[in-house]
Design an enzyme around this catalytic site. Sequence first.
Site: not given
Length: 340
Positions: A77, A136, A214, A224, A235
């Site tokens: 990613q 991520h 979120e 958070y 998953y």
Amino acid sequence: MKHIFLAALLSLPLSVHAQEIGKITEIASGLNGPWSIGFLPDGEVLVTEKRGKLWRINRDGKRDEITGLPASEEKGQGGLFDVLPARDFAVSGRIFLSYAKAGVGTAVSMARLEGDRLVEVTEIFQMQTDSTGGRHFGGRLAEAADGMLFLTMGDRGDRASAQDPARHNGTIVMIDPGRGTAVFTKGHRNPQGLAFDMGGQLWAHEHGARGGDEINRIEKGKNYGWPIISYGTHYSGAKIGEGTAKDGFEQPVFYWDPSIAPSGLAIHSGKNWPAMAGRFLVGSLKFDHIAVMVAGGSEQVGEIKTRETRRVRDVREGPLGGIWFLSEERGALYRIAPPE
């Protein structure tokens, strides 16, 4: 807090809960993995590609490649992420770029745009981490009115690291360009949207796992919760952490279940489009639409879903109040005009 996902599709002519939208225009096509949009004061647009390309696109859709970029690593990613012209660009010519840096993780450089080349390229931040995975990275940027720069970073696929104070995994950091950096918030999974509202409040959205994407009101020093609390599951269907709430951790303003895979966040000013004032606009990579939220992001009231909104990677409000977005699948930049 609301957690309802409205799946009603829109048909042509387009509307968002009876709110008409204007014409959709393709500005540029042939993009390979487009990631971010940045507006220049002369009406031109900058667009990044994840593979490490930066393009200047003029009013006629002509593309010129910008050279002199810092080295980014396309890994999983990772790659070249956000492009953000500074608020004082008309005077300074400065832009900010976020990217995955080999052996480091997420990094940010500041440069001056001179013609079709970046000069005076200076790295102003690099991630403190020992994570080496290809997931991520975060990478979204936003600039406050006082010039402070904010950057999102995900957990890099290493869940526990999002609560490790020694690492930048799972944080939003505040960068004072050329002076220093401070962790602003902690406990994020993978924030892919970051924007200030008209009152100067910072907002972010992030990917959950299976469910639990979120929207969060970002406040200095807050945690958070990821991965200790979450509204999603693994998953495999297994429970994440200790549940959905725990003392010391912030609750989201809104969450989606099922996940929409959010990417890009615009909070509309209402310029030339009063009915959109304060609306949160969130791209969906999974369901191929732009989610339309109430001011404050606590409720989804509709979606913009057309043949153009395929894997929406970024959403921005344009200089004249239009909604600009990147379709990753179509490799194109589009503009939605305000209704006439």
